[in-house]
Design an enzyme around this catalytic site. Structure first.
Site, PDB file in Angstrom:
ATOM      1  N   ASP A   1       8.746   4.398  -0.827  1.00 35.40           N
ATOM      2  CA  ASP A   1       8.078   3.744   0.311  1.00 35.40           C
ATOM      3  C   ASP A   1       6.884   2.952  -0.203  1.00 35.40           C
ATOM      4  OD1 ASP A   1       7.074   2.977   2.727  1.00 35.40           O
ATOM      5  OD2 ASP A   1       6.486   4.973   3.382  1.00 35.40           O
TER       6      ASP A   1
ATOM      7  N   ASP B   1       0.832  -1.206   0.000  1.00 37.67           N
ATOM      8  CA  ASP B   1       0.000   0.000   0.000  1.00 37.67           C
ATOM      9  C   ASP B   1       0.867   1.258   0.000  1.00 37.67           C
ATOM     10  OD1 ASP B   1       0.677  -0.858   2.705  1.00 37.67           O
ATOM     11  OD2 ASP B   1      -0.702   0.656   3.484  1.00 37.67           O
TER      12      ASP B   1
ATOM     13  N   GLU C   1      -0.058  -1.280   5.768  1.00 41.22           N
ATOM     14  CA  GLU C   1       0.991  -0.822   6.682  1.00 41.22           C
ATOM     15  C   GLU C   1       0.784   0.639   7.044  1.00 41.22           C
ATOM     16  OE1 GLU C   1       4.610   0.961   8.216  1.00 41.22           O
ATOM     17  OE2 GLU C   1       3.666   1.478   6.332  1.00 41.22           O
TER      18      GLU C   1
HETATM   19 ZN   LIG Z   1       6.679   2.074   4.317  1.00 43.77          ZN
END
Ligand SMILES: [Zn+2]
Length: 426
Positions: free
Chosen positions: A126, A97, A160
């Site tokens: 990320d 995600d 997350e």
């Molecule tokens: Zn992350």
């Protein structure tokens, strides 16, 4: 380094184009959370790729987890490769995600634009770049070394960014992140290619509401302003709490330096007339004012102490201020987590960084949390670190990117770590 390890590194060098295309493909799934978009096609893309390489693939839907629905199913993918002989298991875990796009972008966020040795897009840093590096690493091991003992697992998990409840926490509760199934975990979060991250600070989110009494704004003395009460609390924070937090330093090697202490962000503050009537003020004394605080705490502090500290401040203000009434509501709490910097996975990763990059790795902790908390607290698995390409400061920013050289180096480091932990040689 033995010749098989060298062969694995050469294979990774040969597959840089594949690494780039894989990362771009992952970025093209707009897996924005919330609401948890495109999880299923993204998980299936990873699963299809790995099952073609002989990995045993399982999909785990977190039924009943926050946000799980038929429109937005929380689908996790776990792939497993058992080796020629029994042995330990190393698991690479990446979240699929990404956070919302936000403003300030100068390039399209979901196209995976490649420029100047960088791949751009929401989630590139990320952490789809890190996940792609881990996939290339495990594929190179699998294709090059059929005799590798032990087990390699790799997972793409969801949610997350919203706490991990439908992802790693859900799996950990069902034994996916505990010995003897798994022994070592690397989470390729963007902590920089030359650093080993052994843990993170804790989090406590709470909402504080001060109460007042409505009256006409021309006669405020007939009412009681919730906003002035909140102002008194803020003043107390400024005068007393912030200096105390700033002086509370940690032995945790948190980066950046400013986060090596207790911190508290005031996340939001709303008092009186709501947003819906902005520009059309009515003369009223505010009967409610709400503030959300985001307190980050250290391994040296306990969650109980953090709660008690704020409760004591509220009581302190109440004792010196007539009519100070309030409510305190906890929203979210995460304990800090730290693993042994001399544990097997941290030592093997530090050694591999020295070998691949020729630099002395920094041992760090993350200012914010990531899924290590669930592996530690729920899975009771301590040998877990975060290690991956990507510059930490770029996470969640507009025009986020990940460097191709860093991804390649991280894939090599991860392959060496896996070989060392599985063969105890290399
Ligand atoms: Zn992350």
């Amino acid at each position: 380094m033995n010749s098989t390890s060298q062969r694995v590194l050469d294979v990774i060098d040969d597959r840089v184009d594949d690494l780039v295309e894989l990362t771009r493909d992952l970025i093209r799934f707009p897996t924005i959370n919330p609401p948890g978009d495109a999880y299923q096609p993204c998980a299936e893309y990873i699963g299809n790729r790995l099952s073609k390489r002989g990995f045993e693939v399982e999909y785990v839907r977190a039924v009943g987890a926050p946000g799980d629905s038929d429109t937005y199913p929380r689908i996790n993918i776990v792939a497993r490769r058992e080796g020629s002989k029994p042995g330990p298991c190393i698991h690479f875990n990446g979240h699929i995600d990404v956070v919302e796009v936000g403003s300030g972008w100068t390039i399209p966020p979901f196209e995976g634009l490649v420029k100047d040795g960088r791949i751009f897009g929401r989630g590139s840093c990320d952490m789809k770049g890190g996940l792609a590096s881990a996939i290339i690493a495990v594929e190179a091991l699998n294709d090059t070394d059929p005799d590798l003992p032990g087990t390699i697992e790799i997972s793409g998990t969801v949610d997350e960014e919203s706490g991990g409840y439908g992802g790693v926490a859900y799996l950990a509760e069902r034994g996916w992140f505990s010995a003897p199934r798994v022994n070592h975990v690397i989470i390729p979060e963007p902590l920089n290619v030359d650093r080993v991250c052994i843990g993170h600070r804790g989090v406590w989110w709470a909402e504080i509401e001060t109460k007042g009494r409505m009256a006409h704004g021309s006669m405020p003395f007939l009412g009681d302003s919730a906003i002035r009460h909140m102002g008194a609390l803020l003043e107390h924070f400024e005068q007393k709490l912030y200096p105390i937090l700033a002086a509370r330093l940690s032995d945790m090697p948190v980066v950046p330096d400013g986060a090596r202490q207790s911190t508290m962000n005031i996340n939001s503050l709303h008092g009186g007339q709501g947003e819906e009537h902005a520009g059309l003020p009515a003369p009223c004394v505010a009967d409610s004012c709400r503030m959300v605080i985001d307190r980050r705490f250290l391994i040296e502090e306990s969650l109980e102490d953090v709660r008690a500290e704020i409760a004591a401040i509220l009581e302190d203000v109440a004792s010196s201020r007539p009519d100070f009434r309030y409510e305190l509501r906890e929203m979210f709490a995460v304990e800090p987590s730290i693993s042994d910097k001399n544990g097997p996975v941290a030592l093997a990763t530090a050694a591999a960084i020295r070998e691949i990059l020729g630099v002395e790795p920094a041992i760090v902790c993350s200012p914010g949390t990531y899924d290590q908390k669930h592996i530690d607290r729920i899975g009771k698995l301590k040998d877990c670190i975060a290690y991956g390409p990507g510059v930490l400061d770029l996470a969640h920013q507009p025009d986020e990117w990940v460097g191709i050289e860093d991804m390649t180096a991280a894939a090599k480091v991860m392959s060496l770590v896996a070989r060392r932990l599985l063969t105890r040689t290399a």
